[in-house]
Design a protein around this motif. Structure first.
Motif, PDB file in Angstrom:
ATOM      1  N   MET A 179       0.687  -1.089  -0.269  1.00  8.39           N
ATOM      2  CA  MET A 179      -0.143   0.101  -0.033  1.00  8.39           C
ATOM      3  C   MET A 179       0.924   1.064  -0.011  1.00  8.39           C
ATOM      4  N   LEU A 180       0.293   2.379  -0.646  1.00  6.38           N
ATOM      5  CA  LEU A 180       1.334   3.635  -0.887  1.00  6.38           C
ATOM      6  C   LEU A 180       1.113   4.139   0.599  1.00  6.38           C
ATOM      7  N   GLU A 181       2.142   4.979   0.933  1.00  9.52           N
ATOM      8  CA  GLU A 181       2.221   6.202   1.954  1.00  9.52           C
ATOM      9  C   GLU A 181       1.140   7.112   1.889  1.00  9.52           C
ATOM     10  N   PRO A 182       0.797   7.630   2.799  1.00  7.42           N
ATOM     11  CA  PRO A 182      -0.521   8.822   2.428  1.00  7.42           C
ATOM     12  C   PRO A 182       0.112   9.922   1.650  1.00  7.42           C
ATOM     13  N   THR A 183       1.291  10.224   1.941  1.00  6.06           N
ATOM     14  CA  THR A 183       1.962  11.400   1.070  1.00  6.06           C
ATOM     15  C   THR A 183       1.897  10.853  -0.298  1.00  6.06           C
ATOM     16  N   ASP A 184       2.535   9.889  -0.517  1.00  4.50           N
ATOM     17  CA  ASP A 184       2.611   9.408  -1.994  1.00  4.50           C
ATOM     18  C   ASP A 184       0.958   9.188  -2.717  1.00  4.50           C
ATOM     19  N   ALA A 185       0.247   8.694  -1.648  1.00  4.45           N
ATOM     20  CA  ALA A 185      -1.137   8.542  -2.548  1.00  4.45           C
ATOM     21  C   ALA A 185      -1.551   9.902  -2.728  1.00  4.45           C
ATOM     22  N   MET A 186      -1.480  10.892  -2.076  1.00  2.00           N
ATOM     23  CA  MET A 186      -2.023  12.468  -2.128  1.00  2.00           C
ATOM     24  C   MET A 186      -1.245  12.969  -3.473  1.00  2.00           C
ATOM     25  N   ILE A 187      -0.068  12.490  -3.705  1.00  2.00           N
ATOM     26  CA  ILE A 187       0.800  12.971  -4.720  1.00  2.00           C
ATOM     27  C   ILE A 187      -0.040  12.660  -6.153  1.00  2.00           C
ATOM     28  N   LEU A 188      -0.412  11.471  -6.135  1.00  2.00           N
ATOM     29  CA  LEU A 188      -1.214  10.703  -7.040  1.00  2.00           C
ATOM     30  C   LEU A 188      -2.565  11.169  -7.255  1.00  2.00           C
ATOM     31  N   LEU A 189      -3.226  11.192  -6.137  1.00  2.00           N
ATOM     32  CA  LEU A 189      -4.586  11.512  -6.174  1.00  2.00           C
ATOM     33  C   LEU A 189      -4.627  13.057  -6.810  1.00  2.00           C
ATOM     34  N   VAL A 190      -4.046  14.003  -6.544  1.00  2.00           N
ATOM     35  CA  VAL A 190      -4.267  15.380  -6.977  1.00  2.00           C
ATOM     36  C   VAL A 190      -4.554  15.225  -8.416  1.00  2.00           C
ATOM     37  N   PRO A 191      -3.693  14.659  -9.455  1.00  2.00           N
ATOM     38  CA  PRO A 191      -4.113  14.575 -10.986  1.00  2.00           C
ATOM     39  C   PRO A 191      -5.006  13.366 -11.155  1.00  2.00           C
ATOM     40  N   VAL A 192      -5.041  12.394 -10.439  1.00  2.00           N
ATOM     41  CA  VAL A 192      -6.044  11.228 -10.616  1.00  2.00           C
ATOM     42  C   VAL A 192      -7.356  11.532 -10.452  1.00  2.00           C
ATOM     43  N   LEU A 193      -7.628  12.305  -9.515  1.00  2.00           N
ATOM     44  CA  LEU A 193      -9.197  12.607  -9.256  1.00  2.00           C
ATOM     45  C   LEU A 193      -9.845  13.464 -10.287  1.00  2.00           C
ATOM     46  N   PRO A 194      -9.262  14.561 -10.856  1.00  2.00           N
ATOM     47  CA  PRO A 194     -10.193  15.250 -11.913  1.00  2.00           C
ATOM     48  C   PRO A 194     -10.177  14.390 -13.230  1.00  2.00           C
ATOM     49  N   ILE A 195      -9.095  13.589 -13.737  1.00  2.00           N
ATOM     50  CA  ILE A 195      -9.112  12.927 -14.620  1.00  2.00           C
ATOM     51  C   ILE A 195     -10.077  11.685 -14.707  1.00  2.00           C
TER      52      ILE A 195
ATOM     53  N   VAL B 150       0.131  10.115 -15.707  1.00  2.00           N
ATOM     54  CA  VAL B 150       0.416  10.073 -14.471  1.00  2.00           C
ATOM     55  C   VAL B 150       1.619   9.352 -13.774  1.00  2.00           C
ATOM     56  N   TRP B 151       1.585   8.174 -14.159  1.00  2.00           N
ATOM     57  CA  TRP B 151       2.678   7.108 -13.687  1.00  2.00           C
ATOM     58  C   TRP B 151       4.130   7.443 -14.358  1.00  2.00           C
ATOM     59  N   PRO B 152       4.243   7.733 -15.563  1.00  2.00           N
ATOM     60  CA  PRO B 152       5.712   8.287 -15.770  1.00  2.00           C
ATOM     61  C   PRO B 152       6.221   9.462 -15.061  1.00  2.00           C
ATOM     62  N   LEU B 153       5.031  10.370 -14.972  1.00  2.00           N
ATOM     63  CA  LEU B 153       5.523  11.592 -14.510  1.00  2.00           C
ATOM     64  C   LEU B 153       5.766  11.539 -12.874  1.00  2.00           C
ATOM     65  N   LEU B 154       4.964  10.814 -12.218  1.00  2.00           N
ATOM     66  CA  LEU B 154       4.865  10.884 -10.810  1.00  2.00           C
ATOM     67  C   LEU B 154       5.187   9.526 -10.002  1.00  2.00           C
ATOM     68  N   GLY B 155       5.073   8.469 -10.849  1.00  2.00           N
ATOM     69  CA  GLY B 155       5.034   6.927 -10.446  1.00  2.00           C
ATOM     70  C   GLY B 155       6.292   6.922  -9.712  1.00  2.00           C
TER      71      GLY B 155
ATOM     72  N   LEU C 110     -14.258   1.991 -13.048  1.00  2.00           N
ATOM     73  CA  LEU C 110     -12.858   2.025 -13.101  1.00  2.00           C
ATOM     74  C   LEU C 110     -12.099   3.406 -12.326  1.00  2.00           C
ATOM     75  N   SER C 111     -13.047   4.534 -12.614  1.00  2.00           N
ATOM     76  CA  SER C 111     -12.675   5.664 -12.179  1.00  2.00           C
ATOM     77  C   SER C 111     -12.737   5.617 -10.340  1.00  2.00           C
ATOM     78  N   SER C 112     -13.717   4.917 -10.019  1.00  2.00           N
ATOM     79  CA  SER C 112     -14.039   4.882  -8.757  1.00  2.00           C
ATOM     80  C   SER C 112     -13.018   3.905  -7.914  1.00  2.00           C
ATOM     81  N   ILE C 113     -12.598   2.868  -8.708  1.00  2.00           N
ATOM     82  CA  ILE C 113     -11.582   1.887  -8.247  1.00  2.00           C
ATOM     83  C   ILE C 113     -10.190   2.621  -7.962  1.00  2.00           C
ATOM     84  N   VAL C 114      -9.725   3.233  -8.789  1.00  2.00           N
ATOM     85  CA  VAL C 114      -8.530   3.974  -8.724  1.00  2.00           C
ATOM     86  C   VAL C 114      -8.546   5.251  -7.838  1.00  2.00           C
ATOM     87  N   VAL C 115      -9.737   5.691  -7.767  1.00  2.00           N
ATOM     88  CA  VAL C 115      -9.700   6.830  -6.753  1.00  2.00           C
ATOM     89  C   VAL C 115      -9.922   6.483  -5.034  1.00  2.00           C
ATOM     90  N   PHE C 116     -10.588   5.108  -4.863  1.00  2.00           N
ATOM     91  CA  PHE C 116     -10.879   4.707  -3.506  1.00  2.00           C
ATOM     92  C   PHE C 116      -9.759   3.823  -3.128  1.00  2.00           C
TER      93      PHE C 116
END
Length: 165
Positions: free
Chosen positions: A1-17, A42-47, A149-155
């Motif tokens: 599982m991702l660390e909370p900070t890492d999840a937030m970094i990904l969530l910022v662009p993932v949520l609107p997309i 998202v993955w190449p830039l932030l992963g 699919l969108s809800s899976i990645v966001v949740f």
């Protein structure tokens, strides 16, 4: 599982997309290629920033390729839409190194929840009147899987933010 900070970094662009892809799929039964490309970026830039090793970052790309091939095969059998297959592949890298049990649970709950939510909203007259041009309300045989699919990645990302213990 991702660390909370890492999840937030990904969530910022993932949520609107994800919101864009879900609403587009609800309205037109299509996920725009631009949304797929945005999610794939998202993955190449932030992963690389959120995983502990370069090897895990590269495995994210391998997972994206595996999901793309599986999605394409499902598309060929008529069980999955092309946009759904591309979007699933685009978001797959985010799940690399995650707990498979948690991922499967979130996937199951989101798939059933999205189907239930769609069917309930479709049956409500005030929702249908507010969104009369949404194709997903009238296409009985098909389901806008971009919502699931969108809800899976966001949740998944939100679960990493949830306090543990």
């Amino acid at each position: 599982m991702l660390e909370p900070t890492d999840a937030m970094i990904l969530l910022v662009p993932v949520l609107p997309i994800s919101i864009w892809a879900a609403f587009s799929d609800l309205k037109r039964m299509k996920i725009p290629n631009a949304a797929v490309l945005a999610m794939a970026a998202v993955w190449p830039l932030l992963g690389w920033f959120v995983v502990p090793t370069w090897a895990l970052w590269f495995w994210g790309f391998a997972l994206m390729a595996i999901v793309f091939v599986a999605g394409f095969l499902m598309y060929l059998t008529g069980t999955f839409g092309a946009g759904d297959a591309k979007f699933a592949a685009a978001m797959a890298g985010i799940f690399v190194g995650g707990d498979i049990g948690a991922i499967l649970l979130i996937t199951f709950v989101c798939m059933i929840g999205a189907l239930f939510l769609h069917r309930v909203l479709r049956s409500l007259p005030f929702v249908r009147n507010a969104t009369p041009d949404w194709e997903s309300w009238t296409r009985r045989r098909y389901f806008p899987f971009g919502l699931a699919l969108s809800s899976i990645v966001v949740f998944y990302l939100l679960a990493a933010l949830w306090p543990q213990g």
